[in-house]
Design a protein around this motif. Structure first.
Motif, PDB file in Angstrom:
ATOM      1  N   ARG A 267       0.851  -1.191   0.000  1.00 23.99           N
ATOM      2  CA  ARG A 267       0.000   0.000   0.000  1.00 23.99           C
ATOM      3  C   ARG A 267       0.884   1.237   0.000  1.00 23.99           C
ATOM      4  NH1 ARG A 267      -3.828   1.027   4.241  1.00 23.99           N
ATOM      5  NH2 ARG A 267      -4.842   2.328   2.695  1.00 23.99           N
ATOM      6  N   LEU A 268       0.537   2.185  -0.831  1.00 23.40           N
ATOM      7  CA  LEU A 268       1.268   3.452  -0.876  1.00 23.40           C
ATOM      8  C   LEU A 268       0.440   4.516  -0.174  1.00 23.40           C
ATOM      9  CD1 LEU A 268       2.550   3.481  -4.561  1.00 23.40           C
ATOM     10  CD2 LEU A 268       3.837   2.966  -2.499  1.00 23.40           C
ATOM     11  N   THR A 269       0.671   4.652   1.106  1.00 21.02           N
ATOM     12  CA  THR A 269      -0.026   5.686   1.862  1.00 21.02           C
ATOM     13  C   THR A 269       1.012   6.599   2.494  1.00 21.02           C
ATOM     14  OG1 THR A 269      -0.118   4.262   3.808  1.00 21.02           O
ATOM     15  CG2 THR A 269      -2.030   4.229   2.361  1.00 21.02           C
ATOM     16  N   VAL A 270       0.780   7.876   2.358  1.00 24.66           N
ATOM     17  CA  VAL A 270       1.684   8.878   2.910  1.00 24.66           C
ATOM     18  C   VAL A 270       0.832   9.877   3.685  1.00 24.66           C
ATOM     19  CG1 VAL A 270       3.346  10.693   2.361  1.00 24.66           C
ATOM     20  CG2 VAL A 270       3.247   8.630   0.962  1.00 24.66           C
ATOM     21  N   PRO A 271       1.167  10.103   4.965  1.00 21.99           N
ATOM     22  CA  PRO A 271       0.413  11.113   5.731  1.00 21.99           C
ATOM     23  C   PRO A 271       0.501  12.472   5.047  1.00 21.99           C
ATOM     24  CG  PRO A 271       1.901   9.867   7.164  1.00 21.99           C
ATOM     25  CD  PRO A 271       2.217   9.477   5.759  1.00 21.99           C
ATOM     26  N   TRP A 272      -0.549  13.244   5.107  1.00 19.73           N
ATOM     27  CA  TRP A 272      -0.589  14.518   4.391  1.00 19.73           C
ATOM     28  C   TRP A 272       0.506  15.464   4.843  1.00 19.73           C
ATOM     29  CZ3 TRP A 272      -1.429  19.221   6.747  1.00 19.73           C
ATOM     30  CH2 TRP A 272      -1.932  19.191   8.052  1.00 19.73           C
ATOM     31  N   ARG A 273       0.957  15.341   6.082  1.00 15.44           N
ATOM     32  CA  ARG A 273       2.016  16.228   6.585  1.00 15.44           C
ATOM     33  C   ARG A 273       3.365  15.961   5.913  1.00 15.44           C
ATOM     34  NH1 ARG A 273      -0.636  15.354  12.004  1.00 15.44           N
ATOM     35  NH2 ARG A 273      -1.655  17.328  12.410  1.00 15.44           N
ATOM     36  N   GLU A 274       3.516  14.810   5.298  1.00 14.02           N
ATOM     37  CA  GLU A 274       4.774  14.442   4.649  1.00 14.02           C
ATOM     38  C   GLU A 274       4.848  14.892   3.187  1.00 14.02           C
ATOM     39  OE1 GLU A 274       7.513  12.813   5.985  1.00 14.02           O
ATOM     40  OE2 GLU A 274       6.503  13.295   7.868  1.00 14.02           O
ATOM     41  N   HIS A 275       3.752  15.376   2.629  1.00 14.06           N
ATOM     42  CA  HIS A 275       3.713  15.698   1.200  1.00 14.06           C
ATOM     43  C   HIS A 275       4.702  16.792   0.806  1.00 14.06           C
ATOM     44  CE1 HIS A 275      -0.016  13.511  -0.384  1.00 14.06           C
ATOM     45  NE2 HIS A 275       0.357  12.946   0.747  1.00 14.06           N
ATOM     46  N   LEU A 276       4.846  17.830   1.608  1.00 17.79           N
ATOM     47  CA  LEU A 276       5.788  18.905   1.273  1.00 17.79           C
ATOM     48  C   LEU A 276       7.219  18.365   1.226  1.00 17.79           C
ATOM     49  CD1 LEU A 276       6.424  21.853   0.642  1.00 17.79           C
ATOM     50  CD2 LEU A 276       6.538  22.266   3.108  1.00 17.79           C
ATOM     51  N   ARG A 277       7.585  17.546   2.208  1.00 20.68           N
ATOM     52  CA  ARG A 277       8.918  16.957   2.226  1.00 20.68           C
ATOM     53  C   ARG A 277       9.141  16.089   0.991  1.00 20.68           C
ATOM     54  NH1 ARG A 277      11.402  12.325   3.938  1.00 20.68           N
ATOM     55  NH2 ARG A 277       9.453  11.399   4.604  1.00 20.68           N
ATOM     56  N   LEU A 278       8.138  15.330   0.591  1.00 18.73           N
ATOM     57  CA  LEU A 278       8.263  14.478  -0.590  1.00 18.73           C
ATOM     58  C   LEU A 278       8.309  15.294  -1.878  1.00 18.73           C
ATOM     59  CD1 LEU A 278       5.922  11.519   0.409  1.00 18.73           C
ATOM     60  CD2 LEU A 278       8.424  11.591   0.390  1.00 18.73           C
ATOM     61  N   ILE A 279       7.620  16.420  -1.914  1.00 18.67           N
ATOM     62  CA  ILE A 279       7.698  17.303  -3.084  1.00 18.67           C
ATOM     63  C   ILE A 279       9.113  17.855  -3.222  1.00 18.67           C
ATOM     64  CG2 ILE A 279       6.962  19.560  -3.982  1.00 18.67           C
ATOM     65  CD1 ILE A 279       4.142  18.868  -2.864  1.00 18.67           C
ATOM     66  N   ILE A 280       9.703  18.305  -2.108  1.00 17.68           N
ATOM     67  CA  ILE A 280      11.072  18.814  -2.144  1.00 17.68           C
ATOM     68  C   ILE A 280      12.036  17.700  -2.544  1.00 17.68           C
ATOM     69  CG2 ILE A 280      12.957  19.734  -0.713  1.00 17.68           C
ATOM     70  CD1 ILE A 280      10.737  21.241   0.866  1.00 17.68           C
TER      71      ILE A 280
END
Length: 165
Positions: free
Chosen positions: A57-70
């Motif tokens: 499953r590919l689940t990422v907490p919404w708080r991690e999205h900015l870090r993953l974008i960078i």
């Protein structure tokens, strides 16, 4: 390590070590940004297929999205764009050698972030590596007017890649 992990590791090594050849084929046909969209679009489809087949499953907490974008911008978008543009001015094999300096730069970045000097052996290894690169690139710099531009573009890409690491 499980056999599955070893297979995945081998696939990553194979993919990274051979990725410079397709880069040389893509450059000049369309803009580097278009090549990157196609390259990573295809990689995304493969990744989703693998996760689907493996049941991951590919689940990422919404708080991690900015870090993953960078992370995506530094490791995959801007970094690759710099290398694609550099490949217009130098051979992709030389660019691959320049990217290998990321391990040296990572040592220095970790030392800066941790506010601790790298060991003498790390500094000696970095100096040896940089000296080797100078020796590799010296004939290219003397023979080509555009080699300096290629090296500067590669350095920018390598620094972004190191920052992403």
């Amino acid at each position: 390590m499980r056999p599955y992990d070893l297979i995945l590791y081998a696939l990553v090594i194979f993919g990274w070590s051979t990725s410079w050849y397709p880069l040389s084929l893509q450059v000049g046909v369309v803009a580097p940004e278009v090549s990157l969209v196609w390259r990573f679009g295809a990689a995304t489809l493969v990744m989703f297929a693998i996760t689907r087949l493996s049941g991951t499953r590919l689940t990422v907490p919404w708080r991690e999205h900015l870090r993953l974008i960078i992370l995506g911008m530094t490791l995959f978008s801007f970094n690759f764009a710099f290398f694609y543009y550099a490949s217009l001015y130098a051979a992709s094999g030389l660019l691959a050698v320049l990217l290998s300096t990321v391990s040296l730069v990572n040592v220095l970045m970790v030392a800066m972030l941790n506010r601790a000097a790298p060991s003498a052996s790390q500094l000696a290894a970095a100096l040896t590596g940089i000296t080797g690169l100078v020796l590799i690139f010296w004939p290219e710099l003397e023979a080509s007017d555009t080699a300096t531009l290629a090296i500067l573009l590669c350095t920018a890409g390598m620094l972004l890649f190191s920052f992403g690491n």
